[in-house]
Design a protein around this motif. Structure first.
Motif, mmCIF file in Angstrom:
data_model
loop_
_atom_site.group_PDB
_atom_site.id
_atom_site.type_symbol
_atom_site.label_atom_id
_atom_site.label_comp_id
_atom_site.label_asym_id
_atom_site.label_seq_id
_atom_site.Cartn_x
_atom_site.Cartn_y
_atom_site.Cartn_z
ATOM 1 N N GLY A 1 9.315 7.168 4.973
ATOM 2 C CA GLY A 1 8.505 6.096 5.540
ATOM 3 C C GLY A 1 9.308 4.869 5.909
ATOM 4 O O GLY A 1 8.820 3.740 5.814
ATOM 5 N N GLY B 1 1.965 9.367 0.587
ATOM 6 C CA GLY B 1 2.354 7.980 0.414
ATOM 7 C C GLY B 1 1.368 7.198 -0.431
ATOM 8 O O GLY B 1 1.195 5.999 -0.251
ATOM 9 N N ALA C 1 8.178 7.191 -1.338
ATOM 10 C CA ALA C 1 7.824 6.290 -0.227
ATOM 11 C C ALA C 1 7.412 4.935 -0.812
ATOM 12 O O ALA C 1 8.150 3.959 -0.723
ATOM 13 N N SER C 2 6.245 4.880 -1.444
ATOM 14 C CA SER C 2 5.718 3.580 -1.892
ATOM 15 C C SER C 2 6.491 2.982 -3.061
ATOM 16 O O SER C 2 6.458 1.761 -3.258
#
Ligand SMILES: O=C(O)c1ccccc1NCC(=O)[C@H](O)[C@H](O)COP(=O)(O)O
Length: 238
Positions: free
Chosen positions: A17, A160, A208-209
């Motif tokens: 991402g 995500g 991702a996060s």
């Protein structure tokens, strides 16, 4: 055209991402093996095709280290995926939606076998049985992926989400996947990735996060920390 999976995953650490060149360069310099570019229009980390092409070109000009550029797709058509592979130098296609099992074979037939195809399976139970079931169907369709990425299931989003899997169940069930390489995703952060690797026994992780300040905006210190914690935990596996 089917390709038997190799025993080892295509990368040890992927950061997914990324939408900004500075973040890509920081990830590369931190030692990441693969970078995910999200081509799903509804993702908070969506990057349009032209921006992705520019990001890859500029990142490669600014950093000599080579990484595996990974395109993340959700229920995209073969034509759409092929167009992205043609215009962005993608090494890996990651199917992260509800694609039918034969999609891996169809993508491979179109883009060629030098591009690896990963299949994400969003696991809703404390078991990898869903992954084993998927692989059985894929095998029968002559459509096995190069690796499976296991992510936590969430009803509202495809990925995500920051939701974690049960790492103990992953470890318990690893053997049922045979030689299929497994990538662990879902809620991994610099603080928990060492325990996640030690508990699950996986050789590959994705986040991702967990390394962000805001969706699509990576925190460089968190990325470096994630990399160092992952490397430390992999080294302890021997
Ligand atoms: O990250 C997204 O926004 C996303 C949206 C839709 C499909 C896939 C998506 N991400 C793919 C990934 O590989 C993520 O790294 C994975 O889902 C883990 O995410 P997180 O729990 O935030 O670490």
């Amino acid at each position: 055209m089917n390709r038997p999976p190799s025993a080892s995953p295509p990368f040890a650490v992927k950061i997914c991402g990324i939408t900004r060149v500075d973040d890509a360069v920081a990830a590369i310099e931190a030692g990441v093996d693969a970078i995910g570019l999200n081509f799903y229009g509804k993702s908070k980390r969506y990057i349009p095709l032209d921006a992705a092409r520019q990001l890859v070109t500029e990142s490669m000009a600014r950093s000599a280290r080579r990484v595996l550029w990974t395109g993340v797709f959700v229920n995209a058509s073969v034509d759409e995926i092929a167009e992205h592979v043609q215009r962005v130098p993608l090494d890996i296609v990651q199917l992260h939606g509800d694609e039918p099992p034969e999609m891996v074979r169809l993508v491979r037939e179109r883009v060629g076998s030098t591009v690896r195809v990963l299949r994400a399976v969003r696991v809703s139970q404390k078991s990898l049985a869903e992954v084993a079931d998927y692989l059985e169907v894929a095998r029968r369709a002559n459509s096995e992926p190069d690796a499976v990425l296991v992510d936590a299931h969430a009803t509202e989003e495809y990925g995500g989400t920051g939701k974690q899997l049960d790492w103990t169940s992953v470890h318990r069930d690893l053997a049922i996947l045979g030689s299929m390489p497994l990538i662990l995703a879902g809620g991994l952060t610099p603080e928990n990735v060492g325990v996640a690797i030690a508990t699950s026994g996986v050789q590959s992780v994705d986040t991702a996060s967990g390394v962000e300040e805001a969706p699509g905006v990576k925190n460089h210190e968190k990325m470096r920390h994630f990399l160092s914690e992952s490397r430390r935990a992999f080294a302890l596996q021997g």
